[in-house]
Enzyme design. Structure first.
Site, PDB file in Angstrom:
ATOM      1  N   LYS A 160       0.832  -1.188   0.000  1.00  0.00           N
ATOM      2  CA  LYS A 160       0.000   0.000   0.000  1.00  0.00           C
ATOM      3  C   LYS A 160       0.879   1.256   0.000  1.00  0.00           C
ATOM      4  O   LYS A 160       1.608   1.508   0.960  1.00  0.00           O
ATOM      5  CB  LYS A 160      -0.898   0.046   1.247  1.00  0.00           C
ATOM      6  CG  LYS A 160      -1.933   1.149   1.128  1.00  0.00           C
ATOM      7  CD  LYS A 160      -2.625   1.453   2.450  1.00  0.00           C
ATOM      8  CE  LYS A 160      -1.941   2.556   3.211  1.00  0.00           C
ATOM      9  NZ  LYS A 160      -1.963   3.868   2.564  1.00  0.00           N
ATOM     10  N   GLU A 215      10.743   1.679   9.719  1.00  0.00           N
ATOM     11  CA  GLU A 215      11.611   2.840   9.428  1.00  0.00           C
ATOM     12  C   GLU A 215      10.795   4.073   9.747  1.00  0.00           C
ATOM     13  O   GLU A 215       9.834   4.382   9.039  1.00  0.00           O
ATOM     14  CB  GLU A 215      12.023   2.837   7.947  1.00  0.00           C
ATOM     15  CG  GLU A 215      12.783   1.596   7.504  1.00  0.00           C
ATOM     16  CD  GLU A 215      14.136   1.465   8.182  1.00  0.00           C
ATOM     17  OE1 GLU A 215      14.678   2.486   8.642  1.00  0.00           O
ATOM     18  OE2 GLU A 215      14.634   0.339   8.262  1.00  0.00           O
TER      19      GLU A 215
HETATM   20  P1  NDP Z   1       2.404   7.947   8.171  1.00  0.00           P
HETATM   21  O1  NDP Z   1       2.903   7.157   9.323  1.00  0.00           O
HETATM   22  O2  NDP Z   1       1.238   8.821   8.379  1.00  0.00           O
HETATM   23  O3  NDP Z   1       2.021   6.999   6.952  1.00  0.00           O
HETATM   24  C1  NDP Z   1       2.920   6.082   6.384  1.00  0.00           C
HETATM   25  C2  NDP Z   1       2.125   4.992   5.687  1.00  0.00           C
HETATM   26  O4  NDP Z   1       1.393   4.263   6.671  1.00  0.00           O
HETATM   27  C3  NDP Z   1       1.090   5.526   4.709  1.00  0.00           C
HETATM   28  O5  NDP Z   1       0.940   4.621   3.644  1.00  0.00           O
HETATM   29  C4  NDP Z   1      -0.158   5.556   5.568  1.00  0.00           C
HETATM   30  O6  NDP Z   1      -1.321   5.528   4.803  1.00  0.00           O
HETATM   31  C5  NDP Z   1       0.018   4.286   6.354  1.00  0.00           C
HETATM   32  N1  NDP Z   1      -0.719   4.257   7.612  1.00  0.00           N
HETATM   33  C6  NDP Z   1      -1.178   5.290   8.355  1.00  0.00           C
HETATM   34  N2  NDP Z   1      -1.836   4.831   9.445  1.00  0.00           N
HETATM   35  C7  NDP Z   1      -1.787   3.471   9.399  1.00  0.00           C
HETATM   36  C8  NDP Z   1      -2.272   2.433  10.224  1.00  0.00           C
HETATM   37  N3  NDP Z   1      -2.924   2.685  11.349  1.00  0.00           N
HETATM   38  N4  NDP Z   1      -2.033   1.156   9.854  1.00  0.00           N
HETATM   39  C9  NDP Z   1      -1.356   0.874   8.742  1.00  0.00           C
HETATM   40  N5  NDP Z   1      -0.871   1.826   7.891  1.00  0.00           N
HETATM   41  C10 NDP Z   1      -1.071   3.108   8.223  1.00  0.00           C
HETATM   42  O7  NDP Z   1       3.664   8.744   7.629  1.00  0.00           O
HETATM   43  P2  NDP Z   1       3.685   9.829   6.481  1.00  0.00           P
HETATM   44  O8  NDP Z   1       3.143   9.239   5.227  1.00  0.00           O
HETATM   45  O9  NDP Z   1       3.075  11.071   7.048  1.00  0.00           O
HETATM   46  O10 NDP Z   1       5.250  10.023   6.270  1.00  0.00           O
HETATM   47  C11 NDP Z   1       6.022  10.880   6.998  1.00  0.00           C
HETATM   48  C12 NDP Z   1       6.764  10.153   8.089  1.00  0.00           C
HETATM   49  O11 NDP Z   1       7.541   9.110   7.549  1.00  0.00           O
HETATM   50  C13 NDP Z   1       7.744  11.049   8.811  1.00  0.00           C
HETATM   51  O12 NDP Z   1       7.666  10.806  10.190  1.00  0.00           O
HETATM   52  C14 NDP Z   1       9.083  10.604   8.285  1.00  0.00           C
HETATM   53  O13 NDP Z   1      10.171  10.838   9.147  1.00  0.00           O
HETATM   54  C15 NDP Z   1       8.860   9.153   8.078  1.00  0.00           C
HETATM   55  N6  NDP Z   1       9.817   8.606   7.134  1.00  0.00           N
HETATM   56  C16 NDP Z   1      10.794   7.770   7.596  1.00  0.00           C
HETATM   57  C17 NDP Z   1      11.757   7.278   6.732  1.00  0.00           C
HETATM   58  C18 NDP Z   1      12.806   6.329   7.197  1.00  0.00           C
HETATM   59  O14 NDP Z   1      13.436   5.718   6.353  1.00  0.00           O
HETATM   60  N7  NDP Z   1      13.026   6.154   8.488  1.00  0.00           N
HETATM   61  C19 NDP Z   1      11.775   7.662   5.317  1.00  0.00           C
HETATM   62  C20 NDP Z   1      10.687   8.525   4.938  1.00  0.00           C
HETATM   63  C21 NDP Z   1       9.757   8.983   5.827  1.00  0.00           C
HETATM   64  P3  NDP Z   1      -2.042   6.887   4.332  1.00  0.00           P
HETATM   65  O15 NDP Z   1      -1.022   7.908   4.086  1.00  0.00           O
HETATM   66  O16 NDP Z   1      -2.726   6.439   3.106  1.00  0.00           O
HETATM   67  O17 NDP Z   1      -2.985   7.238   5.437  1.00  0.00           O
END
Ligand code: NDP
Length: 480
Positions: free
Chosen positions: A173, A248
């Site tokens: 996803k 991550e």
């Molecule tokens: P989110 O945690 O909001 O979302 C990440 C993914 O998880 C999306 O596909 C989201 O879906 C999905 N998701 C959200 N809630 C749930 C749930 N309860 N169960 C399962 N899946 C879920 O992060 P962001 O998209 O806002 O990304 C930004 C964050 O990612 C920042 O904190 C950043 O630091 C981190 N990040 C870390 C990296 C690393 O390598 N450590 C690299 C890049 C980013 P949807 O968006 O469709 O709601």
């Protein structure tokens, strides 16, 4: 209006519930496409397709997988312009960045793992002359991959490529905020001859679609990149089911600058490490610590460069700073700028929303922002903002800067600027982070372990680390 489809069992299909979510172009603030609002029925369909494809795919030779992966990479490269434009429109990032970073890296992810699997091996241990142990590295089965919006195709492929090449079938996803390039990848996979069901892409939001993958009883491993709070929620559900987890998560990365650095190179790189992709890269350095005897010189040179950065239309070739990915995130970043002011921070440049004109007038733009005068332990300096906002702080000694740098709950990456080799190694071993860049930033060798410590995550991606995550080691002991 364009409707995005799920990719299940080799077909582009509508969500079972026929329900769709709006997809926004952050540059204009307008809805420009529709995303499947998939639910557990779509995830179940994807799971069944993956489970049916698994027996044959898990036995497919490395040579065959190599050919398919190289074809996918070739098609990504052939469609670079279309994919870069799609990424820019979906995410708000400058098209020039998508063209040189996001899309080429997506192709490299497939090329790299196509080759890595041909070099992957396992151990054997002989016990005197009597027994031989050897380790089988077997695929897990059906695995789940969930990726964020900041580097959409780059991070999506960084997960699915090792998962697939290790012999697993995948239910994946992408973020609902940026689904377009994963959708375009579906057609590329069909054209490249990836067998039906091997990769399934189910679009929808996190709590519904994402959680249906996480809680599915027969999806035995979850590779997730996203926010720390979401990671905790995923762990809460998946850990009692004994799923393998790779998380991550967020960061609040320090950039530590000593007076003996190469000043010009440091300034140019620090502008990039602060504001590339509007500061929405998990590896951006958002807390900049500068040795006190060059603090004023740094401040003048840095602010001068940042103030000249023009926020512009992401699709203009010359734009270096595009739009913020969504209204929600735009409001979150602005609220942190307000918090910084309340905490006594002085805005040296930026600090506000940018009102664009014409078609862009409803888009979400923030000027690159530099703040000084905050204590290292205030909320602005402890919580992840994930936008075009950095703070600068002076320091006097190595001990002091280490204490400040390590004071956060995160530990993803860090940058160190010094020409003193001994100090560089000393500091590198003491900084609490999964990655330390010395006199550089965002240099990525795909063979290296990638990931964070503390609340920045669990497990490592990259190189053989990802192949180890996506396989189960089995010890076989033979009497000779
Ligand atoms: P989110 O945690 O909001 O979302 C990440 C993914 O998880 C999306 O596909 C989201 O879906 C999905 N998701 C959200 N809630 C749930 C749930 N309860 N169960 C399962 N899946 C879920 O992060 P962001 O998209 O806002 O990304 C930004 C964050 O990612 C920042 O904190 C950043 O630091 C981190 N990040 C870390 C990296 C690393 O390598 N450590 C690299 C890049 C980013 P949807 O968006 O469709 O709601």
């Amino acid at each position: 209006m364009q409707k995005i489809s799920n990719y299940i069992n080799g077909q582009l299909v509508e969500p079972i519930g026929q329900s769709y979510l709006d997809n926004y172009n952050p540059a204009t603030g307008n809805v420009y496409s529709l995303i499947p609002d998939s639910d557990e029925r779509d995830v179940e369909l994807a799971y069944k397709a993956a489970a049916a494809a698994y027996p044959a795919w898990s036995l497919t030779s490395a040579e065959v997988k190599f050919k398919i992966f190289m074809k996918i990479a070739e098609l990504i490269e052939q469609n670079l312009e279309q994919l870069a434009a799609a990424e820019s429109i979906d995410n708000g990032k400058p098209i020039s960045l998508a063209r040189v970073m996001d899309i080429p890296r997506a192709a490299s992810n497939f090329q790299f793992y196509a080759q890595a699997i041909t070099q992957f091996s396992s151990e054997s241990h002989q016990m005197e002359q009597s027994f031989l142990n050897y380790t089988l590295r077997q695929p897990i089965g059906v695995v789940g991959c969930i990726s964020p919006w900041n580097l959409p195709l780059y991070l999506f492929t960084w997960k699915i490529a090792p998962a697939l090449v290790a012999g697993n079938c995948v239910v994946a996803k992408p973020s609902e905020v940026t689904p377009m390039t994963a959708f375009l990848l579906s057609s590329i996979c069909i054209e490249a001859g990836l067998p039906a069901g091997v990769l399934n892409i189910v679009h929808g939001n996190g709590p519904k679609t994402g959680m249906s993958i996480v809680s599915h009883p027969h999806i035995h491993a979850i590779s997730f990149t996203g926010g720390t709070r979401t990671g905790a929620e995923i762990a809460r559900v998946a850990a009692p089911m004994f799923k393998k987890l790779s998380l991550e998560l967020g960061g609040k990365n320090p950039n530590i600058i000593f007076a003996d650095c190469d000043f010009d190179e440091m300034i140019a790189t620090t502008v990039r490490s602060s504001f590339a992709n509007q500061g929405q890269i998990c590896l951006c350095g958002s807390r900049i610590f500068v040795e006190r005897n060059i603090y004023d010189k740094f401040k003048t040179a840095f602010v001068d460069k940042v103030a000249k950065m023009k926020v512009g239309n992401p699709l203009d070739e010359s734009t270096k700073m595009g739009a913020i990915v969504s209204q929600l995130h735009f409001e979150k970043v602005l609220s942190y700028i307000e918090l910084a002011k309340e905490e006594g921070g002085k805005i040296l440049c930026g600090g506000e929303a940018v009102q664009m004109e014409g078609d862009l007038k409803n888009g979400w733009y923030i000027s690159p922002t530099v703040i000084e005068g905050l204590s290292y332990d205030c909320r602005t300096n402890q919580e992840e903002i994930f936008g075009p906002v950095v703070t600068i702080m002076p320091f006097d000694t190595e001990e002091e800067v280490l204490k400040m740098a390590n004071s956060v709950m995160y530990g993803l990456s860090s940058s160190l600027w010094t020409l003193d080799l001994k100090r560089a190694h000393r500091m590198a071993s003491l900084i609490q982070a999964g990655i330390v860049w010395i006199n550089c930033w965002l240099v990525r060798d795909l063979r290296t372990p990638f990931g964070g410590i503390k609340n920045s995550g669990v497990g490592r991606e990259g190189g053989f680390e990802a192949l180890r995550f996506f396989t189960e080691p089995k010890n076989v002991c033979l009497k000779l």
